[in-house]
Design an enzyme around this catalytic site. Structure first.
Site, PDB file in Angstrom:
ATOM      1  N   LYS A  95      15.795   1.142   6.008  1.00 31.35           N
ATOM      2  CA  LYS A  95      15.262   2.394   5.481  1.00 31.35           C
ATOM      3  C   LYS A  95      14.025   2.781   6.293  1.00 31.35           C
ATOM      4  O   LYS A  95      12.964   2.185   6.144  1.00 31.35           O
ATOM      5  CB  LYS A  95      14.864   2.290   4.002  1.00 31.35           C
ATOM      6  CG  LYS A  95      14.645   3.697   3.442  1.00 31.35           C
ATOM      7  CD  LYS A  95      13.740   3.756   2.240  1.00 31.35           C
ATOM      8  CE  LYS A  95      12.288   3.872   2.582  1.00 31.35           C
ATOM      9  NZ  LYS A  95      11.872   5.051   3.323  1.00 31.35           N
TER      10      LYS A  95
ATOM     11  N   GLU B 185       4.393  -7.260   6.984  1.00 28.88           N
ATOM     12  CA  GLU B 185       3.379  -6.896   7.991  1.00 28.88           C
ATOM     13  C   GLU B 185       2.638  -5.693   7.412  1.00 28.88           C
ATOM     14  O   GLU B 185       3.193  -4.595   7.358  1.00 28.88           O
ATOM     15  CB  GLU B 185       4.036  -6.525   9.317  1.00 28.88           C
ATOM     16  CG  GLU B 185       4.658  -7.726  10.015  1.00 28.88           C
ATOM     17  CD  GLU B 185       5.282  -7.370  11.354  1.00 28.88           C
ATOM     18  OE1 GLU B 185       6.107  -8.156  11.827  1.00 28.88           O
ATOM     19  OE2 GLU B 185       4.950  -6.298  11.911  1.00 28.88           O
TER      20      GLU B 185
ATOM     21  N   CYS C 270      -1.546  -0.696  13.254  1.00 25.74           N
ATOM     22  CA  CYS C 270      -1.984  -1.748  12.323  1.00 25.74           C
ATOM     23  C   CYS C 270      -3.007  -2.673  12.972  1.00 25.74           C
ATOM     24  O   CYS C 270      -3.898  -3.180  12.315  1.00 25.74           O
ATOM     25  CB  CYS C 270      -0.787  -2.540  11.839  1.00 25.74           C
ATOM     26  SG  CYS C 270       0.157  -3.255  13.172  1.00 25.74           S
TER      27      CYS C 270
ATOM     28  N   GLU D 257      -8.816   0.681   5.008  1.00 24.08           N
ATOM     29  CA  GLU D 257      -8.021   1.079   6.178  1.00 24.08           C
ATOM     30  C   GLU D 257      -7.881   2.592   6.171  1.00 24.08           C
ATOM     31  O   GLU D 257      -7.263   3.157   5.269  1.00 24.08           O
ATOM     32  CB  GLU D 257      -6.640   0.420   6.129  1.00 24.08           C
ATOM     33  CG  GLU D 257      -5.820   0.718   7.372  1.00 24.08           C
ATOM     34  CD  GLU D 257      -4.396   0.181   7.305  1.00 24.08           C
ATOM     35  OE1 GLU D 257      -3.722   0.410   6.291  1.00 24.08           O
ATOM     36  OE2 GLU D 257      -3.966  -0.467   8.282  1.00 24.08           O
TER      37      GLU D 257
END
Ligand code: NAD
Length: 502
Positions: free
Chosen positions: A188, A263, A297, A394
């Protein structure tokens, strides 16, 4: 004259934009019966097309196809899987320019980085293809009484759920090892950038991948993603995305005891000591937060700089940030493109008020740009301290927060004082210090005197809220495979005799 790559990308996705993009299940395109949602061009805000949220029946059909295809794919000799995966890599290479152009159009990533990212996708397939024949190899662990030997088996049909930041490369990074291990896949992709994933599944089938081995369903996280992670026939979930989505997926998969590989997010420090090669450090600091629009990331979104060099280093840095070329992702000169989506732009923009309210200085940027599309000016926040939200959360945009430190102990404490622990970057010419600080940093990956350079055999992944598990080399196979131990008796050991009369 530059080739017209926007035209190339538009033509590449044309078959998927004439009607809402559906799914690819059991080797064939499926129209899509669920609710359609728009997909935007981040550099203009225009609607590129629509994609369909998979209905429950469509999702179930994709999982059923992966389940049906699993026994034959798992049983196929490793060198046959290797050959198919190399053919996929060949076709990715042949269409690398087109794939890269689609990433520019759909994800707003700059051409200068995407031209390499598409080829990295091919490299991911080649790397794991070469390891497919030995993926099941085990160890012999003889004891006095038994010969123990281990072997590995693919775990079954797996879900791969990916984010929008570098969609093609990340999809290949998760799907290639799953296929090499002998698993079948339901993928997906992220709803904001679905097109390159569709190219990938079509390429894989053109390369000869059997029907049902790799299926791709589009849809939203809360519907399609949720159903996929709750499905009892899915044995493991490989997920790349936000930390809080990881928590949700863990809950969703708990009922059926899914194995998970996460992750997740990061707030990675780059620590610059005053004895470092400061010119190289400056180049790396700029590259590791402003490339890929800061939507990366492993970006170094916190700069920890020693107080003795702080003012001079930050002045040079601010000058470089002001010079960054923001613009059309297709322009080879562009260094920073648009953010992915209006909603993400609003989130990134909101931090300027947060920074000001917390007492930081907006040294550069801090605003969306006055032009169509989701452009945000490269931003530098200075004078921050570790407790501020801009030093903790973040932001996932071209935004760097600078925090001064006094000495090694202060640098380590500041670096570790966040929930995340993906990567750390360290600049010093003192080898002993490099070793000490690397030991002390709470992160899955450390680069010393370097930007992030990926070597595929090495482990990739984070600690704390940045992830669970490692990818790369054999670590990927450990996730996608089960290990079995067989103990073969030599026949001379004494077995307790129960139930013997007398
Ligand atoms: P996200 O978590 O919002 O979405 C990622 C994927 O999860 C999408 O496909 C989404 O549809 C799906 N999803 C959302 N909710 C779900 C649910 N309840 N169940 C199942 N699936 C669901 O992340 P994003 O905004 O697309 O991507 C940015 C994030 O990804 C950042 O936090 C970034 O750090 C992280 N990321 C991490 C790595 C890494 O290697 N650690 C790499 C790239 C990106």
């Amino acid at each position: 004259m530059q080739p017209d790559r926007r035209k190339l990308a538009t033509e590449a996705i044309a078959p998927f934009t004439r009607q809402p993009l559906g799914h690819f299940v059991d080797g064939a395109s499926v129209a899509g019966e669920g609710v359609a949602f728009p997909v935007h061009d981040p550099s203009t805000g225009a609607v590129l097309g629509e994609a369909c949220d998979a209905s429950e029946a469509e999702l179930n059909a994709a999982v059923a196809a992966a389940k049906r295809a699993f026994p034959a794919w798992a049983a196929l000799a490793g060198d046959r899987r290797k050959a198919v995966l190399h053919r996929i890599a060949d076709l990715i290479e042949a269409r690398a320019e087109e794939i890269a152009a689609v990433e520019c159009l759909d994800a707003g990533q700059a051409w200068r980085f995407m031209s390499k990212a598409a080829l990295r996708g091919a490299e991911n397939f080649r790397f794991f293809a070469d390891r497919a024949p030995a993926a099941r190899d085990g160890q012999a662990l003889p004891s006095g009484e038994h010969l123990n030997y281990t072997s590995r088996y693919p775990i079954g049909p797996v879900a791969v759920i990916t984010p929008w930041n570098t969609p093609f490369m990340l999809s290949t990074w998760k799907i290639a090892p799953a296929l090499a291990a002998g698993c079948t896949v339901v993928h997906k992709p992220a709803e904001w950038s679905p097109y390159s994933a569709r190219l990938l599944v079509e390429i894989a089938h053109e390369a000869g991948l059997p029907a049902g081995v790799f299926n791709s369903v589009n849809g939203l996280g809360e519907t399609t993603g949720r159903r996929l992670t709750e499905h009892r026939d899915i044995k493991a979930i490989a997920f790349v995305g936000e930390s809080r989505t990881g928590s949700a997926i863990m809950r969703q998969g708990s009922e059926t005891l899914k194995r998970v590989h996460f992750e997740l997010g990061g707030k990675n420090p780059v620590i610059v000591f005053d004895d470092a090669d400061l010119d190289r450090a400056l180049d790396a600091v700029v590259f590791m937060i402003y490339s890929l629009n800061g939507q990366r990331c492993t970006s170094s979104s916190r700069l920890l700089v020693q107080r003795s060099i702080h003012d001079a280093f930050v002045a040079k840095l601010a000058e470089r940030v002001r010079q960054l070329k923001v613009g059309d992702p297709f322009d080879p000169a562009t260094e920073v493109g648009p953010l992915i989506h209006e909603r993400h732009l609003a989130k990134v923009t909101s931090y300027a008020d947060v920074a000001a309210a917390d007492g930081a200085t907006i040294a550069v940027g801090g605003q969306r740009l006055d032009r169509p599309g989701y452009f945000y000016g490269p931003t530098l926040y200075a004078g921050a301290d570790v407790g501020m939200r801009i030093a903790q959360e973040e932001i996932f945009g071209p935004v760097l927060t600078v925090i001064p430190f006094d000495d090694e102990a202060d640098a380590i404490a500041t670096a570790n004082a966040v929930d995340y622990g993906l990567a750390g970057y360290l600049w010093t010419n003192d080898v002993g210090r490099a070793l000490r600080v690397s030991d002390a940093l709470e992160a899955g990956m450390i680069w010393v005197n370097s930007e992030n350079v990926r070597h595929l055999p090495t482990p990739f992944g984070g600690v704390k809220a940045s992830g669970i598990g490692r990818d790369g080399g054999d670590w990927s196979f450990d996730f996608y495979m089960e290990t079995k131990n067989v103990a073969l008796a030599k026949g001379h050991h004494k077995i307790q005799r129960l139930g013997v009369a007398g």
